[in-house]
Write a protein that holds these residues in place. Structure first.
Motif, PDB file in Angstrom:
ATOM      1  N   ASP A  71       0.851  -1.189   0.000  1.00 46.54           N
ATOM      2  CA  ASP A  71       0.000   0.000   0.000  1.00 46.54           C
ATOM      3  C   ASP A  71       0.883   1.233   0.000  1.00 46.54           C
ATOM      4  O   ASP A  71       2.053   1.186   0.399  1.00 46.54           O
ATOM      5  N   SER A  72       0.304   2.361  -0.483  1.00 41.70           N
ATOM      6  CA  SER A  72       1.021   3.631  -0.533  1.00 41.70           C
ATOM      7  C   SER A  72       0.030   4.738  -0.211  1.00 41.70           C
ATOM      8  O   SER A  72      -1.080   4.750  -0.768  1.00 41.70           O
ATOM      9  N   ARG A  73       0.415   5.682   0.652  1.00 43.64           N
ATOM     10  CA  ARG A  73      -0.518   6.743   1.050  1.00 43.64           C
ATOM     11  C   ARG A  73       0.241   8.004   1.458  1.00 43.64           C
ATOM     12  O   ARG A  73       1.445   7.960   1.739  1.00 43.64           O
ATOM     13  N   GLN A  74      -0.478   9.117   1.468  1.00 39.25           N
ATOM     14  CA  GLN A  74       0.069  10.392   1.921  1.00 39.25           C
ATOM     15  C   GLN A  74       0.075  10.431   3.445  1.00 39.25           C
ATOM     16  O   GLN A  74      -0.867   9.947   4.094  1.00 39.25           O
ATOM     17  N   ILE A  75       1.118  10.995   4.031  1.00 38.41           N
ATOM     18  CA  ILE A  75       1.182  11.193   5.479  1.00 38.41           C
ATOM     19  C   ILE A  75       1.458  12.663   5.755  1.00 38.41           C
ATOM     20  O   ILE A  75       1.551  13.481   4.834  1.00 38.41           O
ATOM     21  N   ARG A  76       1.626  13.026   6.993  1.00 39.83           N
ATOM     22  CA  ARG A  76       1.808  14.429   7.360  1.00 39.83           C
ATOM     23  C   ARG A  76       3.023  15.049   6.671  1.00 39.83           C
ATOM     24  O   ARG A  76       4.009  14.373   6.421  1.00 39.83           O
ATOM     25  N   GLY A  77       2.909  16.332   6.389  1.00 43.86           N
ATOM     26  CA  GLY A  77       4.019  17.050   5.771  1.00 43.86           C
ATOM     27  C   GLY A  77       4.107  16.854   4.271  1.00 43.86           C
ATOM     28  O   GLY A  77       5.115  17.214   3.657  1.00 43.86           O
ATOM     29  N   GLY A  78       3.045  16.275   3.663  1.00 40.54           N
ATOM     30  CA  GLY A  78       3.068  16.073   2.221  1.00 40.54           C
ATOM     31  C   GLY A  78       3.913  14.897   1.771  1.00 40.54           C
ATOM     32  O   GLY A  78       4.131  14.702   0.573  1.00 40.54           O
ATOM     33  N   ARG A  79       4.409  14.086   2.733  1.00 41.04           N
ATOM     34  CA  ARG A  79       5.247  12.943   2.371  1.00 41.04           C
ATOM     35  C   ARG A  79       4.383  11.734   2.011  1.00 41.04           C
ATOM     36  O   ARG A  79       3.194  11.691   2.307  1.00 41.04           O
ATOM     37  N   THR A  80       5.021  10.752   1.364  1.00 35.49           N
ATOM     38  CA  THR A  80       4.322   9.503   1.051  1.00 35.49           C
ATOM     39  C   THR A  80       4.957   8.360   1.837  1.00 35.49           C
ATOM     40  O   THR A  80       6.165   8.363   2.111  1.00 35.49           O
ATOM     41  N   LEU A  81       4.140   7.394   2.206  1.00 37.81           N
ATOM     42  CA  LEU A  81       4.613   6.185   2.881  1.00 37.81           C
ATOM     43  C   LEU A  81       4.184   4.994   2.043  1.00 37.81           C
ATOM     44  O   LEU A  81       2.998   4.797   1.771  1.00 37.81           O
ATOM     45  N   THR A  82       5.152   4.200   1.620  1.00 42.00           N
ATOM     46  CA  THR A  82       4.878   2.977   0.861  1.00 42.00           C
ATOM     47  C   THR A  82       5.320   1.794   1.712  1.00 42.00           C
ATOM     48  O   THR A  82       6.409   1.830   2.317  1.00 42.00           O
ATOM     49  N   ALA A  83       4.485   0.764   1.794  1.00 41.51           N
ATOM     50  CA  ALA A  83       4.791  -0.389   2.644  1.00 41.51           C
ATOM     51  C   ALA A  83       4.488  -1.686   1.898  1.00 41.51           C
ATOM     52  O   ALA A  83       3.647  -1.731   0.997  1.00 41.51           O
TER      53      ALA A  83
END
Length: 690
Positions: A71-83
């Protein structure tokens, strides 16, 4: 059954046959010898793969499993998190990546892979942050342990099939491969026999075995290349004598008085090194490198005037007419009150103008000539050429260093405003002595650089530009192309950008367009108006990358900045902040490419051209280091001059020792010399001697 030899065709190798031989031929493999030299690109070290229950925190470890979720999603600060979630049989582990959304495409459900990194325990599960990934062949039953060499394959050929054939070939023939390094040299370099090295590479029992065999092959590769360069260096130095040009105190004083400023410490040191070379009859062959704005042109002009003062001619050759014209303007203004006879020789002269110019050069009437490759045509003959300066050498071929025609052999100074990583200095310029200017003239301040990612940030950047231009500053807007290539690319085409900005963001200012497809005189007129502050903004392609010096230009916007290399962006940025005012560079890019983000972040974080050059080298590779073309693969088989920098230093030192001591001419080096000539004889363009 016939014995297996190096010349045995692969279809006759046990386990080969016509079908596998046909598949191997797609990889360029026909014989056992070909197979032995088909080297693995890496190894899978499965000796230390752990199950999740054996992991410990904050130590580098490896787990093996199958991708079962992503999965991949936006997190705080405009960053992306991919897992990604990995099923390791007894438990699950998680890999996470920040600001790397492309990992969603690199990982697919069902893939059999390795995660390597330092795990941490989070929410009752082990988690790897930015783990290294290695892909496994699910049909390779031997991937259950040991050290597995990895080869490039072709469709229909399995890794275990290739490894079985390789084992047969190594056992039968590795020890019969001819050794070309003398025993004493092999001991000095601490490398195994070539047959042993091939065995360690293809059939390693540990990663240390593999690295030992790999080191031998890499060192061979680099040593042969460095020997070729050292031979070229020796051939240059053994050419006919060049004129001895003495920098007496009187000549030095007269030259310095022409400049309206004091030289920097770096410039003075460079002048001392060059003047020492020029005082000898052995032809100088020196590289002068400096960061953008460090004043290398001043040193080049000093060298040329030293030749003129001694009664000889000088030339300065630039790769483009824009840069040649800039050098000509600098020299012409500097020598306005002098009696030095000078001219500009480029391909755009009319036939009558060119004939007159060449006649004056050939008769020795002209002491100083600036130009493009028009300077090295066969009908241009310098009767008393003392110094030849070649600017931006990477845009020329190696052989052009030695193509100035005339009655005497000149001293040659090669210079570049693109700092060069040390490893490339030992390869692309390994036959030249090196001078580096690291300090900057007083008052020069680096430009502040900002990456602009979205429309809101773009609007703020344009607003900032308008305020600065209203305060009297000038700006460049850089576009990657002249015309529209497609509808998707229309915003970055110079002609479209010029039309758009003239009506919108910059409508209140005087805006001009310049690009390489315009007639030369039109380009010159546009630049003259910009220098004279008759224009506020220039919309341009990279035609302004070098040779443009407008001190009042402090602003730059680079559109689609991800399309440029780091060194080129640094060169472009060097066009601003050349005066007393602070400079600002805005890199417009909405790309999420991993490499693009790394490049632009590096440019934001430093203005040191030498740091940028090293980073650019790591990201893009060396290109064709012999200078025969701008892009392409290094003429090396297994070495990587960035990764193997320490071995490159070792090979460079060894090659110089062998050539300078004349040991390379002894019979024991016959096989090694034959390899060097076979590989590089035509490529290195040894200059003629005598």
């Amino acid at each position: 059954m016939n014995p297996i030899t190096l010349q045995t065709e692969l279809q006759y190798l046990p386990g080969g046959g016509p079908r596998r031989a046909e598949l191997l031929s797609r990889l360029g493999l026909q014989t056992v010898s070909d197979l032995l030299w088909y080297l693995p690109r890496d190894v899978l070290d499965l000796t230390e793969v752990r199950t999740p229950d054996r992991l410990v925190p904050d130590e580098i470890q490896t787990v093996r499993g199958v991708v079962v979720d992503r999965d991949s999603r936006q997190i705080r600060g405009g960053r992306t998190l991919t897992a990604a979630l990995l099923d390791c049989g007894s438990d699950y582990v998680r890999g996470v990546w920040f600001n790397q959304p492309w990992m969603m495409q690199k990982l697919q459900d069902g893939q059999n892979i390795l995660f390597s990194g330092k795990p941490k325990r989070k929410q009752a599960r082990w988690e790897f942050s930015h783990p290294r990934i290695q892909y496994l062949d699910p049909e390779d039953t031997e991937s259950d342990g040991g050290v597995i060499p990895k080869y490039r394959l072709t469709e229909g050929l399995r890794l275990h099939e290739l490894r079985n054939l390789m084992r047969t070939a190594v056992d039968a023939c590795a020890e019969s491969v001819e050794e070309w390094l003398p025993d004493a040299l092999r001991e000095q370099l601490h490398v195994p026999h070539i047959g042993t090295a091939l065995h360690l590479l293809h059939l390693p029992s540990s990663r240390a075995d593999y690295e030992s065999g790999r080191r031998r092959l890499i060192l061979d590769d680099l040593l042969e290349f460095q020997l070729a360069i050292a031979l070229r260096r020796r051939a240059w130095r053994n050419r006919e004598a060049a004129p001895a040009l003495q920098a007496t105190a009187r000549i030095d004083s007269r030259i310095r008085k022409l400049f309206p400023f004091r030289f920097t410490t770096g410039q003075n040191q460079a002048i001392r090194e060059i003047a020492r070379d020029l005082s000898r009859t052995q032809p100088m062959h020196r590289l002068l490198q400096a960061d953008v704005g460090a004043g290398k042109t001043v040193v080049a002009i000093y060298s040329m005037l030293l030749s003129v003062a001694a009664g000889f001619q000088s030339v300065l050759m630039a790769p483009t007419e824009v840069l040649a014209a800039q050098h000509w303007q600098t020299l012409d203004e500097l020598l306005e009150q002098s009696r030095v006879q000078r001219l500009l020789l480029t391909g755009s002269l009319t036939a009558a103008e060119r004939n007159l110019a060449i006649d004056r050069v050939n008769r020795g009437e002209v002491q100083l000539v600036v130009g493009t490759q028009a300077l090295i045509q066969e009908d241009v003959l310098f009767p008393r050429l003392g110094v030849a300066v070649i600017d931006e050498q990477h845009k020329f071929g190696v052989e052009q260093r030695a193509r100035f025609s005339g009655a005497s052999t000149p001293h040659v100074l090669v210079m570049t405003a693109t700092p060069i990583p040390r490893s490339l200095c030992l390869t692309q310029y390994g036959d030249l002595d090196l001078t580096v200017i690291r300090d900057m003239p007083p008052g020069r301040r680096p430009a502040t650089t900002h990456r602009v990612q979205n429309r809101d940030q773009q609007q703020k950047a344009w607003e900032f530009l308008r305020k600065q231009i209203s305060a009297g500053r000038q700006a460049y807007v850089i576009c990657p192309r002249v015309e529209t290539e497609s509808a998707a690319a229309r915003d970055a085409a110079a002609e479209k950008v010029y039309d758009y900005l003239s009506r919108t963001e910059l409508s209140e200012f005087r805006v001009a367009l310049i690009h390489g497809q315009m007639p030369r005189q039109q380009r010159a007129d546009v630049m003259a108006a910009f220098r004279d502050a008759e224009t506020d903004v220039i919309i341009s392609t990279t035609v302004v990358e070098v040779g443009v010096d407008v001190p009042n230009a402090t602003l730059m916007v680079v559109l689609q900045a991800e399309r440029y290399g780091l060194a080129q962006l640094h060169q472009l940025r060097g066009r601003i902040a050349r005066g007393l005012h602070q400079g600002y560079c805005f890199l417009f890019s909405d790309s999420e490419s991993e490499e693009a983000l790394e490049r632009l972040t590096a440019l934001e974080s430093t203005s040191d051209g030498f740091e940028i050059a090293e980073k650019d080298f790591q990201l893009r590779g060396p290109g064709d280091v012999l200078g025969t073309r701008q892009h392409g693969d290094m003429p090396l088989r297994v070495a990587d001059v960035s990764r193997d920098a320490a071995l490159l230093d070792e090979a460079h030192t060894c090659a110089l020792q062998l050539i300078d001591s004349n040991s390379f001419e002894s019979p024991e080096f016959h096989r090694l010399k034959r390899r060097v000539v076979d590989r590089f004889g035509e490529m290195i363009h040894l200059p003629q001697t005598g």
